[in-house]
Structure formats: C-alpha cells, structure tokens
Design a protein around this motif. Structure first.
Motif, PDB file in Angstrom:
ATOM      1  N   VAL A  20     -21.134  63.507 -19.602  1.00  0.00           N
ATOM      2  CA  VAL A  20     -20.076  64.436 -18.518  1.00  0.00           C
ATOM      3  C   VAL A  20     -20.201  63.014 -17.428  1.00  0.00           C
ATOM      4  O   VAL A  20     -20.823  62.401 -17.541  1.00  0.00           O
ATOM      5  N   THR A  66     -15.393  65.281 -21.902  1.00  0.00           N
ATOM      6  CA  THR A  66     -15.418  66.203 -20.028  1.00  0.00           C
ATOM      7  C   THR A  66     -15.872  66.180 -19.354  1.00  0.00           C
ATOM      8  O   THR A  66     -16.727  64.580 -18.874  1.00  0.00           O
ATOM      9  N   ASP A  89     -12.416  68.714 -21.213  1.00  0.00           N
ATOM     10  CA  ASP A  89     -13.104  70.255 -21.111  1.00  0.00           C
ATOM     11  C   ASP A  89     -12.779  69.572 -19.723  1.00  0.00           C
ATOM     12  O   ASP A  89     -14.134  68.213 -18.794  1.00  0.00           O
TER      13      ASP A  89
END
Length: 169
Positions: A20, A66, A89
């Motif tokens: 992330v 992400t 995402d």
C-alpha cells in the motif's frame, strides 16, 4: 507512508499483494469533527501530504497499485503521453482519485480502466479549501483536462464528493 514520483519513461509499475502506498491523510488524522458524511469537518492536509503517485514521464503503465490516504490526488498525471492506469485501488484522497491534467501542455493517449475509486474529493469537507462556497472548489473523482484521446472505461466510483467523472470543463 510515502509519495512516489514516476519520472522514468517506458516503465510499468505493478502492485504486489498487500503493498500500500499510504500518504498519511487518514480519516482518523483528517477528521476534526462529525460522525457521518452529512456533518464531517476535515483538516487541510499538510504540505508534505501530496499526490500518492505522480507520473512525470511518457509511456508509463500503473497496474494493480493500492493508493490510500493521499493529501492531494491518488494518482496524478501531467502533460504526458501513452499512460495506462488499470486495476488500481485508490481510497480516501483529498482531491480526486485520478487526475490527468496537461496544465500548460497537453496529455495524450490516456487509458484509465478497471480501477476502484472510493472516498475521493473529501476536500468537500474542508471549510478552509479554496473557493469554499463554490462547487468549483471540489474536483471530480476522475478528472481529465487538457487531454486528447483519453479512454475511461469499467471504473468503479464510490463515495465521490464532487463530480464522478469530470472531463475538461
């Protein structure tokens, strides 16, 4: 917690499961008051909390990234050419999830597909934002300006606070 700049032409960045890019502008940090989308008040991001990913080169593919908690835009593209943003995402961004804006130049041949954009343009809840009383003070979740030959398809836009898709006002 980081911000990334892609300034090398001809590369592909692929997200790995569980990785992330977190800009630090989390809901917990940003929320000053309020408990629902109807009464939230947000803090203005710190100057160190900018775009999650900034693309400054041509022929770049971002695939499966992400990006969370961006203090500006989740994925931002300037006056670049041949850019693909897919399967990403992007969640909780101060401005839009994905912005392509050539600015003084022109972006060309852009493909934005199969992305999931959730909770974008929370700038709406910042009483200190510029143009606070104007709808122009809130950008779209997917914003494309000064661009030629852009394709946007099969993206999911959820909880965007402004226009969903804003194409060259």
């Amino acid at each position: 917690k980081e911000r990334l700049t892609c300034d090398v032409a001809g590369v592909t960045w692929r997200g790995q499961p569980g990785a992330v890019i977190d800009g630090g502008y989390s809901f917990e940090w940003a929320r000053k008051s309020g408990t629902s989308w109807k009464n939230l008040v947000y803090r203005t991001p710190l100057s160190t909390m900018g775009d999650g990913v900034l693309v400054k080169a041509d022929n770049v593919t971002l695939d499966g990234l992400t990006v969370r908690n961006s203090g500006d835009v989740g994925i931002a593209v300037g006056p670049q050419s041949n850019i693909v943003i897919r399967n990403c995402d992007i969640e909780h961004s101060y401005r839009g999830a994905i912005t392509v804006n050539g600015g003084s130049g022109e972006a060309t041949d852009i493909l934005i597909e199969d992305n999931y954009c959730n909770i974008a343009a929370v700038v709406r809840f910042d009483p200190n934002r510029s143009l606070a009383t104007s709808p122009q003070g809130v950008s779209g979740v997917l914003k494309i300006g000064n661009c030629r030959r852009a394709t946007v398809r099969r993206n999911v836009v959820a909880r965007g606070f402004g226009e969903g898709i804003n194409v060259d006002k």
